[in-house]
Design an enzyme around this catalytic site. Structure first.
Site, PDB file in Angstrom:
ATOM      1  N   TYR A 145       5.365  18.514  17.644  1.00  0.00           N
ATOM      2  CA  TYR A 145       5.688  19.256  16.423  1.00  0.00           C
ATOM      3  C   TYR A 145       5.565  18.311  15.236  1.00  0.00           C
ATOM      4  O   TYR A 145       6.193  17.249  15.206  1.00  0.00           O
ATOM      5  CB  TYR A 145       7.091  19.850  16.467  1.00  0.00           C
ATOM      6  CG  TYR A 145       7.344  20.725  15.258  1.00  0.00           C
ATOM      7  CD1 TYR A 145       6.965  22.055  15.263  1.00  0.00           C
ATOM      8  CD2 TYR A 145       7.896  20.203  14.095  1.00  0.00           C
ATOM      9  CE1 TYR A 145       7.142  22.858  14.147  1.00  0.00           C
ATOM     10  CE2 TYR A 145       8.073  20.996  12.973  1.00  0.00           C
ATOM     11  CZ  TYR A 145       7.695  22.319  13.001  1.00  0.00           C
ATOM     12  OH  TYR A 145       7.845  23.107  11.892  1.00  0.00           O
ATOM     13  N   GLN A 202       9.790  29.320  15.629  1.00  0.00           N
ATOM     14  CA  GLN A 202       8.802  30.123  16.356  1.00  0.00           C
ATOM     15  C   GLN A 202       7.775  29.245  17.071  1.00  0.00           C
ATOM     16  O   GLN A 202       7.283  29.593  18.157  1.00  0.00           O
ATOM     17  CB  GLN A 202       8.099  31.103  15.409  1.00  0.00           C
ATOM     18  CG  GLN A 202       7.359  30.494  14.245  1.00  0.00           C
ATOM     19  CD  GLN A 202       8.230  30.287  13.010  1.00  0.00           C
ATOM     20  OE1 GLN A 202       9.447  30.170  13.118  1.00  0.00           O
ATOM     21  NE2 GLN A 202       7.601  30.252  11.847  1.00  0.00           N
ATOM     22  N   ASN A 249      13.051  20.509  10.755  1.00  0.00           N
ATOM     23  CA  ASN A 249      14.248  20.890  10.017  1.00  0.00           C
ATOM     24  C   ASN A 249      15.321  21.410  10.971  1.00  0.00           C
ATOM     25  O   ASN A 249      15.169  21.368  12.191  1.00  0.00           O
ATOM     26  CB  ASN A 249      13.908  21.909   8.925  1.00  0.00           C
ATOM     27  CG  ASN A 249      13.364  23.217   9.486  1.00  0.00           C
ATOM     28  OD1 ASN A 249      13.537  23.533  10.668  1.00  0.00           O
ATOM     29  ND2 ASN A 249      12.697  23.988   8.641  1.00  0.00           N
ATOM     30  N   SER A 278      17.807  11.799   8.072  1.00  0.00           N
ATOM     31  CA  SER A 278      17.514  10.368   8.040  1.00  0.00           C
ATOM     32  C   SER A 278      18.729   9.568   7.578  1.00  0.00           C
ATOM     33  O   SER A 278      19.589  10.074   6.838  1.00  0.00           O
ATOM     34  CB  SER A 278      16.326  10.105   7.115  1.00  0.00           C
ATOM     35  OG  SER A 278      15.907   8.773   7.222  1.00  0.00           O
ATOM     36  N   GLN A 314      15.087   6.594   1.851  1.00  0.00           N
ATOM     37  CA  GLN A 314      15.578   7.421   2.951  1.00  0.00           C
ATOM     38  C   GLN A 314      16.410   8.600   2.487  1.00  0.00           C
ATOM     39  O   GLN A 314      16.963   9.338   3.303  1.00  0.00           O
ATOM     40  CB  GLN A 314      16.385   6.560   3.923  1.00  0.00           C
ATOM     41  CG  GLN A 314      15.540   5.558   4.683  1.00  0.00           C
ATOM     42  CD  GLN A 314      14.353   6.220   5.365  1.00  0.00           C
ATOM     43  OE1 GLN A 314      14.508   7.040   6.259  1.00  0.00           O
ATOM     44  NE2 GLN A 314      13.148   5.891   4.918  1.00  0.00           N
ATOM     45  N   HIS A 339      14.309  13.215   1.825  1.00  0.00           N
ATOM     46  CA  HIS A 339      13.734  14.171   2.776  1.00  0.00           C
ATOM     47  C   HIS A 339      14.280  15.586   2.619  1.00  0.00           C
ATOM     48  O   HIS A 339      13.517  16.527   2.433  1.00  0.00           O
ATOM     49  CB  HIS A 339      13.952  13.682   4.202  1.00  0.00           C
ATOM     50  CG  HIS A 339      13.143  12.474   4.561  1.00  0.00           C
ATOM     51  ND1 HIS A 339      11.772  12.492   4.631  1.00  0.00           N
ATOM     52  CD2 HIS A 339      13.517  11.200   4.846  1.00  0.00           C
ATOM     53  CE1 HIS A 339      11.329  11.290   4.951  1.00  0.00           C
ATOM     54  NE2 HIS A 339      12.363  10.491   5.082  1.00  0.00           N
ATOM     55  N   GLU A 399      20.336   5.267  12.094  1.00  0.00           N
ATOM     56  CA  GLU A 399      18.921   5.350  12.437  1.00  0.00           C
ATOM     57  C   GLU A 399      18.196   4.075  12.009  1.00  0.00           C
ATOM     58  O   GLU A 399      17.441   3.488  12.783  1.00  0.00           O
ATOM     59  CB  GLU A 399      18.311   6.566  11.747  1.00  0.00           C
ATOM     60  CG  GLU A 399      16.823   6.757  12.010  1.00  0.00           C
ATOM     61  CD  GLU A 399      16.229   7.851  11.159  1.00  0.00           C
ATOM     62  OE1 GLU A 399      15.143   8.346  11.530  1.00  0.00           O
ATOM     63  OE2 GLU A 399      16.814   8.212  10.115  1.00  0.00           O
ATOM     64  N   HIS A 400      18.412   3.657  10.773  1.00  0.00           N
ATOM     65  CA  HIS A 400      17.782   2.453  10.228  1.00  0.00           C
ATOM     66  C   HIS A 400      18.867   1.507   9.714  1.00  0.00           C
ATOM     67  O   HIS A 400      19.774   1.931   9.003  1.00  0.00           O
ATOM     68  CB  HIS A 400      16.868   2.785   9.045  1.00  0.00           C
ATOM     69  CG  HIS A 400      15.853   3.835   9.323  1.00  0.00           C
ATOM     70  ND1 HIS A 400      15.953   5.135   8.829  1.00  0.00           N
ATOM     71  CD2 HIS A 400      14.706   3.797  10.040  1.00  0.00           C
ATOM     72  CE1 HIS A 400      14.913   5.831   9.226  1.00  0.00           C
ATOM     73  NE2 HIS A 400      14.141   5.055   9.969  1.00  0.00           N
ATOM     74  N   ASP A 445       8.234   2.795   8.856  1.00  0.00           N
ATOM     75  CA  ASP A 445       7.886   4.212   8.886  1.00  0.00           C
ATOM     76  C   ASP A 445       6.390   4.432   9.089  1.00  0.00           C
ATOM     77  O   ASP A 445       5.980   5.437   9.676  1.00  0.00           O
ATOM     78  CB  ASP A 445       8.297   4.877   7.565  1.00  0.00           C
ATOM     79  CG  ASP A 445       9.748   5.302   7.553  1.00  0.00           C
ATOM     80  OD1 ASP A 445      10.374   5.328   8.620  1.00  0.00           O
ATOM     81  OD2 ASP A 445      10.251   5.612   6.462  1.00  0.00           O
ATOM     82  N   GLU A 492      32.324  15.143  53.231  1.00  0.00           N
ATOM     83  CA  GLU A 492      32.134  16.146  52.179  1.00  0.00           C
ATOM     84  C   GLU A 492      32.122  17.563  52.749  1.00  0.00           C
ATOM     85  O   GLU A 492      31.856  18.515  52.014  1.00  0.00           O
ATOM     86  CB  GLU A 492      30.829  15.866  51.423  1.00  0.00           C
ATOM     87  CG  GLU A 492      30.859  14.543  50.660  1.00  0.00           C
ATOM     88  CD  GLU A 492      29.547  14.227  49.951  1.00  0.00           C
ATOM     89  OE1 GLU A 492      28.545  14.949  50.185  1.00  0.00           O
ATOM     90  OE2 GLU A 492      29.522  13.271  49.165  1.00  0.00           O
TER      91      GLU A 492
END
Length: 447
Positions: A139, A204, A227, A250, A272, A275, A340-341, A374, A428
């Site tokens: 994606y 979708q 998103n 981010s 950052q 976005h 993340e960073h 990046d 068992e």
């Protein structure tokens, strides 16, 4: 806690909890996640795609991506690439794409995956065998109305999948209102040799990848950020397909001792925050005056940036200036954030590196700017977010493999070990398991 015109100030250790609360998004209660409006909306989209197939994809693409053409087709064809002949890309941009592909492929090529073999003392053989996932959908976010697609994300996804040996690689990405894809994306797709491409985005697209339609065969694995609708859709289809992660907003944390220019620190923090308007931005330093200077630089740069409104939202929601007495006092706070960073913008970054256990990517020194990672450094930029760096990892070649246990036992090994296995099965109360073991040792071997 004190506030400036843009970014509130926190002092550790006194404001530890308040600073974490400011920067972290509280996790949703999983017991009620299925009742949220987002989850309901996404579930309805997925169900409609499963029921109506291509017609649902056409409906959502026309309504959500605001198509202005009736000549739209789901799949990219050879005619879509004709624009590259009529209007070639700028040569400098082509060189940049080639450089990124080279660097990313070089680093990821070192991520070799080999089977693991063991031979026991009685001749039994055990193998952990890797196999590439057969079919993968990537994606790729389309940016603003499909016109600013994240080509770097395409490269970061495609190269490790190709190196793993994935047989069928599918790309799904939202189109522009014209029904076309941006030329820079088409060029990069062609350069990477990907030819199964669908002009669909959002939840979708994830549904189509997981369940298939008349035109799209389902895949086994979906990779790539998006998103909140894309992320929620990935959450809901997980189990039907595998996913690489649930990507959040981010995040960047900069630990600074003041040795780097304030404009360098400010520009990295701003990078950052542009976005979606809910990014996490944090500067940690021992000097309040240095922190204020960085904020002043942010205030100077902000009006000049194309996404200043989005950046302003991020700063208003999830930003902080954190003051510590000594830099090492920041280590537990950073590990709690698991960002993340993380930039260690200090004179001796290696002195701090060993104390940081939770971060998606760590950038050492003033020349290791986050945006270099990046786009061009070679490490993958698809990283764990929302504190998931506590247990998750950057995207690698290994994400596109699955592993199979292979057990090859001899009669001697079975005879020696089966009684132990039978006792465990009996403990068992799994009598069928025990019987399958006992029957081989109590009966003469068949010819």
């Amino acid at each position: 806690m004190k506030t400036t015109s843009l970014i509130p100030t926190f002092n550790l250790p006194a404001d530890y909890k308040a600073a974490l609360a400011r920067l972290n998004i509280p996790p949703a209660d999983p017991k009620h996640a299925h009742t949220t409006e987002l989850a309901k909306t996404v579930r309805a989209i997925i169900n409609r795609v499963r029921t109506e197939g291509d017609n649902a994809l056409l409906h959502y693409t026309k309504t959500l991506d605001k198509l202005t053409t009736q000549a739209y087709k789901l799949r990219v064809t050879a005619s879509d690439f004709e624009c590259l002949t009529a209007n070639p890309l700028d040569s400098a941009l082509i060189t940049a794409i080639e450089t990124a592909i080279t660097n990313i492929k070089t680093f990821h090529s070192k991520q070799t995956i080999e089977p693991i073999h063991h031979t026991g003392k009685l001749g039994e053989k055990l193998t952990l065998r890797p196999s590439p996932i057969n079919a993968v959908a990537l994606y790729i976010p389309g940016g603003t109305a499909g016109s600013t697609p994240l080509i770097s994300t395409l490269i970061m996804n495609a190269i490790p999948a190709q190196l793993a040996g994935v047989k069928r690689l599918v790309v799904m990405t939202p189109p522009m209102p014209t029904g076309n894809l941006a030329p820079v994306l088409l060029y990069t797709l062609k350069r990477l040799g990907i030819d199964e491409i669908y002009k669909i985005g959002g939840a979708q697209a994830i549904a189509a990848g997981a369940y298939g339609t008349e035109s799209i065969a389902p895949v086994d694995f979906i990779s790539g950020p998006g998103n909140e609708y894309v992320t929620e859709a990935k959450r809901q289809v997980f189990g039907t397909v595998g996913i690489e992660s649930l990507s959040g907003n981010s995040e960047i944390v900069v630990l600074s001792d003041g040795s780097s220019p304030t404009e360098h620190i400010a520009s990295d923090l701003l990078s950052q925050a542009e976005h979606a308007g809910n990014e996490m931005v944090c500067l940690i330093t021992t000097s309040l005056s240095h922190g204020k200077a960085v904020i002043g630089s942010i205030e100077k740069w902000l009006p000049q940036l194309s996404r200043k409104e989005i950046i302003s939202k991020s700063l208003a929601r999830r930003s902080a200036l954190v003051i510590v007495k000594e830099l090492r006092e920041a280590h537990p706070f950073i590990n709690a954030l698991a960002p993340e960073h993380l930039e260690l913008s200090v004179e001796n970054p290696h002195d701090h590196l060993k104390a940081i256990h939770h971060a998606g990517a760590i950038f050492l020194g003033r020349w290791s700017s986050e945006p270099i990672g990046d786009y061009i450094a070679g490490c993958n930029h698809i990283l764990p977010t929302s504190t998931s760096a506590r247990f998750a990892s950057p995207l690698t070649v290994q994400h596109f493999y699955k592993w199979t246990n292979v057990i090859d036992y001899t009669e001697d090994a079975f005879t020696a070990y089966a009684p132990h296995a039978a006792r465990l099965a009996a403990a068992e109360t799994l009598s069928a398991h025990k019987n399958a073991l006992d029957i081989r040792t109590s009966s003469p071997p068949s010819d």
